[in-house]
Design a protein around this motif. Structure first.
Motif, PDB file in Angstrom:
ATOM      1  N   LEU A   1      -3.116  11.846  -0.718  1.00 31.07           N
ATOM      2  CA  LEU A   1      -3.722  12.591   0.387  1.00 31.07           C
ATOM      3  C   LEU A   1      -4.564  11.682   1.270  1.00 31.07           C
ATOM      4  O   LEU A   1      -4.462  11.733   2.512  1.00 31.07           O
ATOM      5  N   VAL A   2      -5.393  10.847   0.667  1.00 30.26           N
ATOM      6  CA  VAL A   2      -6.286   9.974   1.441  1.00 30.26           C
ATOM      7  C   VAL A   2      -5.486   8.975   2.260  1.00 30.26           C
ATOM      8  O   VAL A   2      -5.723   8.815   3.477  1.00 30.26           O
ATOM      9  N   VAL A   3      -4.521   8.293   1.636  1.00 30.74           N
ATOM     10  CA  VAL A   3      -3.741   7.278   2.338  1.00 30.74           C
ATOM     11  C   VAL A   3      -2.960   7.895   3.497  1.00 30.74           C
ATOM     12  O   VAL A   3      -2.967   7.377   4.626  1.00 30.74           O
TER      13      VAL A   3
ATOM     14  N   LEU B   1       0.832  -1.204   0.000  1.00 33.24           N
ATOM     15  CA  LEU B   1       0.000   0.000   0.000  1.00 33.24           C
ATOM     16  C   LEU B   1       0.868   1.256   0.000  1.00 33.24           C
ATOM     17  O   LEU B   1       0.648   2.183  -0.786  1.00 33.24           O
ATOM     18  N   ILE B   2       1.857   1.287   0.886  1.00 30.03           N
ATOM     19  CA  ILE B   2       2.753   2.442   0.930  1.00 30.03           C
ATOM     20  C   ILE B   2       3.528   2.553  -0.377  1.00 30.03           C
ATOM     21  O   ILE B   2       3.770   3.661  -0.883  1.00 30.03           O
ATOM     22  N   GLY B   3       3.915   1.423  -0.958  1.00 34.21           N
ATOM     23  CA  GLY B   3       4.652   1.448  -2.216  1.00 34.21           C
ATOM     24  C   GLY B   3       3.854   2.055  -3.356  1.00 34.21           C
ATOM     25  O   GLY B   3       4.374   2.862  -4.138  1.00 34.21           O
ATOM     26  N   THR B   4       2.573   1.692  -3.472  1.00 32.30           N
ATOM     27  CA  THR B   4       1.741   2.283  -4.523  1.00 32.30           C
ATOM     28  C   THR B   4       1.505   3.766  -4.272  1.00 32.30           C
ATOM     29  O   THR B   4       1.451   4.564  -5.222  1.00 32.30           O
ATOM     30  N   MET B   5       1.365   4.132  -3.008  1.00 30.81           N
ATOM     31  CA  MET B   5       1.207   5.553  -2.695  1.00 30.81           C
ATOM     32  C   MET B   5       2.472   6.326  -3.069  1.00 30.81           C
ATOM     33  O   MET B   5       2.416   7.453  -3.586  1.00 30.81           O
TER      34      MET B   5
ATOM     35  N   PHE C   1      -3.968   9.892  11.110  1.00 28.59           N
ATOM     36  CA  PHE C   1      -4.985  10.017  12.149  1.00 28.59           C
ATOM     37  C   PHE C   1      -5.437   8.667  12.701  1.00 28.59           C
ATOM     38  O   PHE C   1      -5.968   8.604  13.809  1.00 28.59           O
ATOM     39  N   GLY C   2      -5.202   7.585  11.955  1.00 29.77           N
ATOM     40  CA  GLY C   2      -5.682   6.289  12.405  1.00 29.77           C
ATOM     41  C   GLY C   2      -4.659   5.422  13.104  1.00 29.77           C
ATOM     42  O   GLY C   2      -5.025   4.514  13.863  1.00 29.77           O
ATOM     43  N   GLN C   3      -3.357   5.720  12.908  1.00 30.83           N
ATOM     44  CA  GLN C   3      -2.347   4.814  13.454  1.00 30.83           C
ATOM     45  C   GLN C   3      -2.255   4.861  14.976  1.00 30.83           C
ATOM     46  O   GLN C   3      -1.679   3.963  15.581  1.00 30.83           O
TER      47      GLN C   3
ATOM     48  N   ILE D   1       2.130  14.597   1.935  1.00 29.52           N
ATOM     49  CA  ILE D   1       0.855  15.299   1.780  1.00 29.52           C
ATOM     50  C   ILE D   1       1.086  16.637   1.093  1.00 29.52           C
ATOM     51  O   ILE D   1       0.332  17.040   0.198  1.00 29.52           O
ATOM     52  N   GLY D   2       2.150  17.329   1.504  1.00 27.40           N
ATOM     53  CA  GLY D   2       2.482  18.614   0.896  1.00 27.40           C
ATOM     54  C   GLY D   2       2.772  18.494  -0.588  1.00 27.40           C
ATOM     55  O   GLY D   2       2.347  19.338  -1.392  1.00 27.40           O
ATOM     56  N   ILE D   3       3.485  17.436  -0.996  1.00 28.06           N
ATOM     57  CA  ILE D   3       3.800  17.235  -2.412  1.00 28.06           C
ATOM     58  C   ILE D   3       2.521  17.015  -3.216  1.00 28.06           C
ATOM     59  O   ILE D   3       2.333  17.604  -4.297  1.00 28.06           O
ATOM     60  N   ALA D   4       1.633  16.157  -2.717  1.00 27.55           N
ATOM     61  CA  ALA D   4       0.386  15.871  -3.427  1.00 27.55           C
ATOM     62  C   ALA D   4      -0.485  17.125  -3.562  1.00 27.55           C
ATOM     63  O   ALA D   4      -1.051  17.399  -4.633  1.00 27.55           O
TER      64      ALA D   4
END
Length: 555
Positions: free
Chosen positions: A462-464, A89-93, A470-472, A424-427
């Motif tokens: 942004l979503v990931v 998941l992190i890799g695709t993001m 906030f969820g970890q 997040i800033g880059i996106a």
């Protein structure tokens, strides 16, 4: 914006230079290596990094303790199945983030691009916030790697014989010296250090598959056999709470991929080399991590007492464990040495990235002016020294009240959280860049590199990132744990304070899309030189050329 004609001393070509470039303390970086001089004759950053340097710099920043140490801890916490999901998941993001960064970095190849894009495309207060967050993120990462280096040395020399802070001093001195020479020396050093790490990972993957296939090693009677028996013991251990808890580990492992954008301002012909490095780096990183997690999950049981690494003890590195189980007795010493190289290489990249971010902050007036000084070798000396001082947080390993393992875990959490905020800033900046580009009536055909994932890519990032941020830490609420809560969320309020505080202090305004500056910093060679030409880069000849071509084809 007012423009005037400028005559090239070499070719007599007339080019347009924006008034912004003539302001004191500002300088555009161009494709031709050495036009990055500041006002009043002050030396500027230089384009001395080649494509091979760019690729290995990004690999070097990502292959460090996150892969060699934290990967084993992730499997112990969440099992091999959840670990594979988290890293994929992190890799695709990361791929989506790199695609966004590549579009901006090839169009505007400016140093310290993350905070510079925030300033240019949205609000100077955002650039201020992203710059300090990114500088802090890599400064903490540098400290994290130094803590890990002292732990690694304890494999051979016990802490009782030599305190960990001694090794921290030695390594911070070495890394600072390398970064104070020149960007070319840094790039060359990082190239070879990263090459050693990449080769070690490849060897590990080969040995791992041979062990799973039964070609090497010996499995004790009664023990589960490597392969599906070990993987199926508890592939999804701990449920979704465990999955969320390892996202920070996975994020920390991939942190550094964005160094391609940071180094774009010091890269020869970024229009050609940045997209190529981005395309190469992602697949190499994702392949390394996916295969590595798969091999560890199929060779070492998730409940192996030496797999989890709560105290940061390098003896429990999954890489070392696999080599020992495969019957390679000297594998422990070899892999320990490789892990030390990996840690120093990642620390080297961290010092480079954070010093360039600080340099950009100074040039924008968001940090003390003296930090903008660049010597004749193109090195922001004071930025390197200031970042090294923050890296001396590694001295915390000498405090017995805290302990090495706990210091490492806290620093890793801080570095991971701030890394997600940078992504997040880059996106967000990519969304604003495209919106401004369209609002000003420009054609996508004029972009040197177009992100095919837009608009899904930046939205996905942004979503990931927001869900993970906030969820970890939700496990801290049941039952409520102050320590767990602070570890998960202590960074977030400071982000708000930085943005709101700078906005109120400097009275900044959100830029209208039609007012976004999309020209300052672009090379005049955009219209005179084809993308394929590598200006100022001479290909090595003979055996050296053949060796580099072979390395490029593999990695």
């Amino acid at each position: 914006m007012q423009k005037e004609e400028f005559t090239s001393f070499d070719e007599g070509d007339k080019v347009e230079v924006s008034a912004y470039d003539k302001q004191e303390g500002s300088a555009s970086l161009h494709d031709d290596a050495d036009l990055s001089t500041a006002a009043h004759g002050e030396a500027g950053l230089q384009r001395n990094l080649q494509a091979r340097h760019l690729t290995m710099i990004s690999l070097g920043g990502t292959i460090g303790t996150g892969l060699f140490l934290a990967s084993g801890s992730s499997i112990a916490i969440a099992g091999p199945g959840f670990s594979q999901i988290a890293y994929c998941l992190i890799g695709t993001m990361i791929y989506a983030m790199m695609s966004s960064l590549g579009e901006m970095a090839t169009y505007l190849p400016i140093t310290g691009s993350i905070n510079a894009y925030g300033t240019r495309f949205f609000d100077p207060a955002l650039g201020f916030t992203l710059g300090w967050v990114y500088w802090f993120s890599w400064s903490v990462t540098l400290a994290t790697e130094l803590v890990a280096s002292s732990l690694i040395i304890s494999y051979w020399i016990s802490i009782e014989r030599c305190p960990g802070w001694v090794w921290a001093v030695v390594f911070i001195t070495v890394l600072t010296s390398l970064n104070l020479t020149s960007v070319k020396a840094y790039g060359e050093t990082e190239y070879w250090l990263s090459l050693i790490k990449v080769l070690a990972v490849v060897v590990f993957i080969i040995v791992g598959f041979l062990y799973i296939g039964g070609a090497v090693g010996h499995v004790p009677e009664g023990s589960p056999k490597p392969g599906s028996q070990i993987f199926d013991m508890a592939p999804f251990n701990g449920g979704f709470s465990a999955l969320f808890s390892i996202f920070l580990n996975a994020g920390f492992s991939f942190q550094g991929a964005e160094l391609v954008g940071i180094a774009a301002g010091e890269t020869k012909n970024p229009r050609k080399n940045v997209p190529r490095a981005i395309r190469q780096v992602f697949w190499r990183i994702l392949g390394f991590y996916v295969l590595t997690i798969l091999i560890i999950g199929m060779t070492i049981p998730y409940n192996d007492p030496e797999l989890a690494n709560p105290q940061g003890d390098v003896l429990s590195s999954p890489f070392t464990r696999v080599f020992v189980q495969a019957g390679i007795s000297i594998g422990g010493d070899i892999m320990n040495a490789v892990i030390l190289v990996a840690v120093l290489s990642a620390g080297n990249s961290g010092l480079y990235a954070s010093s360039r971010a600080l340099h950009t902050l100074s040039k924008e007036g968001n940090a003390p002016k003296f930090l903008g000084y660049v010597n004749r070798y193109g090195v922001p000396v004071y930025c390197v020294l200031a970042t090294s001082l923050v890296g001396c947080l590694a001295f915390i390993v000498s405090l017995p009240q805290i302990g090495q393992g706990q210091a490492y875990n806290w620093l890793l959490a801080l570095a991971s959280t701030t890394g997600f905020i940078a992504w997040i800033g880059i996106a967000f900046c990519h969304l604003r860049f495209r919106m401004a580009y369209k609002a000003q009536g420009r054609s996508l055909k004029d972009l040197p590199f177009v992100s095919r994932l837009y608009p899904f890519g930046p939205v996905y990032v942004l979503v990931v990132c927001l869900v993970i941020l906030f969820g970890q830490g939700y496990t801290a609420f049941s039952p409520f744990s102050v320590k767990a809560f602070l570890s998960a969320y202590v960074t977030l309020p400071f982000i708000v304070i930085l943005y709101v505080g700078n906005k109120l202090w400097a009275k900044t305004k959100i830029l209208r899309l039609v007012d976004v500056d999309l020209d300052t910093g672009r090379s005049f060679l955009d219209t005179t030189m084809p993308v394929g030409n590598d200006i100022g880069t001479e290909e090595p000849k003979g055996k050296v050329h053949m060796f580099r071509r072979a390395v490029a084809s593999i990695f």
